[in-house]
Design an enzyme around this catalytic site. Sequence first.
Site, PDB file in Angstrom:
ATOM      1  N   GLU A 282     -10.777   3.185  -6.771  1.00  0.00           N
ATOM      2  CA  GLU A 282     -10.389   2.631  -5.784  1.00  0.00           C
ATOM      3  C   GLU A 282     -10.467   1.279  -4.753  1.00  0.00           C
ATOM      4  OE1 GLU A 282      -7.170   2.016  -6.743  1.00  0.00           O
ATOM      5  OE2 GLU A 282      -7.265   2.579  -8.481  1.00  0.00           O
TER       6      GLU A 282
ATOM      7  N   ASN B  97      -1.179  -7.175  -4.348  1.00  0.00           N
ATOM      8  CA  ASN B  97      -1.420  -7.332  -5.752  1.00  0.00           C
ATOM      9  C   ASN B  97      -0.037  -8.635  -6.133  1.00  0.00           C
ATOM     10  OD1 ASN B  97      -2.319  -4.785  -6.257  1.00  0.00           O
ATOM     11  ND2 ASN B  97      -0.360  -4.104  -5.459  1.00  0.00           N
TER      12      ASN B  97
ATOM     13  N   ASP C  19       2.732  -9.035  -7.430  1.00  0.00           N
ATOM     14  CA  ASP C  19       3.993  -8.698  -7.504  1.00  0.00           C
ATOM     15  C   ASP C  19       4.176  -8.722  -6.237  1.00  0.00           C
ATOM     16  OD1 ASP C  19       2.380  -6.285  -6.251  1.00  0.00           O
ATOM     17  OD2 ASP C  19       4.361  -4.914  -8.158  1.00  0.00           O
TER      18      ASP C  19
ATOM     19  N   SER D 185       3.615  -6.609  -3.920  1.00  0.00           N
ATOM     20  CA  SER D 185       3.114  -5.179  -3.075  1.00  0.00           C
ATOM     21  C   SER D 185       2.179  -5.347  -3.169  1.00  0.00           C
ATOM     22  CB  SER D 185       3.048  -3.990  -4.443  1.00  0.00           C
ATOM     23  OG  SER D 185       2.735  -4.071  -5.359  1.00  0.00           O
TER      24      SER D 185
ATOM     25  N   ASP E 243      -1.690  -1.838  -2.575  1.00  0.00           N
ATOM     26  CA  ASP E 243      -2.451  -1.227  -1.910  1.00  0.00           C
ATOM     27  C   ASP E 243      -2.832  -0.398  -1.119  1.00  0.00           C
ATOM     28  OD1 ASP E 243      -1.312  -0.594  -4.683  1.00  0.00           O
ATOM     29  OD2 ASP E 243      -3.006  -1.666  -5.639  1.00  0.00           O
TER      30      ASP E 243
ATOM     31  N   ASN F 148       0.606   2.642  -3.983  1.00  0.00           N
ATOM     32  CA  ASN F 148       1.405   1.568  -3.817  1.00  0.00           C
ATOM     33  C   ASN F 148       2.306   1.399  -3.236  1.00  0.00           C
ATOM     34  OD1 ASN F 148       3.859  -0.711  -5.633  1.00  0.00           O
ATOM     35  ND2 ASN F 148       1.299  -1.452  -5.851  1.00  0.00           N
TER      36      ASN F 148
END
Length: 165
Positions: free
Chosen positions: A60, A71, A73, A75, A77, A84
């Site tokens: 990650e 991301n 969309d 959002s 992380d 998220n």
Amino acid sequence: MGIILQSWDTVIVTLITLMIVTVDAKIYERCEIARKLEKAGLNGYRGYTIGDWLCMAHYESGFDSAFVDHNPDGSSDYGIFQLNSAWWCDNGITPTRNLCHMDCRDLLNRHLLDDILCAKRVVSSHDSMRAWNSWIQHCSGHDLSEWLKGCDLHAKSDSRKDSWG
């Protein structure tokens, strides 16, 4: 003229915030983070080993506490576990459920207790470790004992086979 000064004020505040986060950030060594995870009670938590957590965190974030990924969309992380902003923390930008009741910036420093508490909440949800695609792709069903080699831990080395519980 006032708009230009306000813009510069915003830029300066943003840069100072980023510098503070960067100064307090840390890229952990594998065994160092393994000891922190074990001390925080993650060994055996919901059936997952320190090896599961190390493997997931490596894929990650590379164990980088200041890592942020954006991301498609909208959002983002955050931190070691890439939590998220649409679900787990509030970044002030993305509409969020903020299920961990925290500011996303708090996930970007060397202090991992808040990251760990939020990750426990993720694993306690119906998705378990499957919430992290990296765990599904790289860790689930694999021998994770290599992640613990040389770390002098008392951790269990066998990974949970049933990852839905």
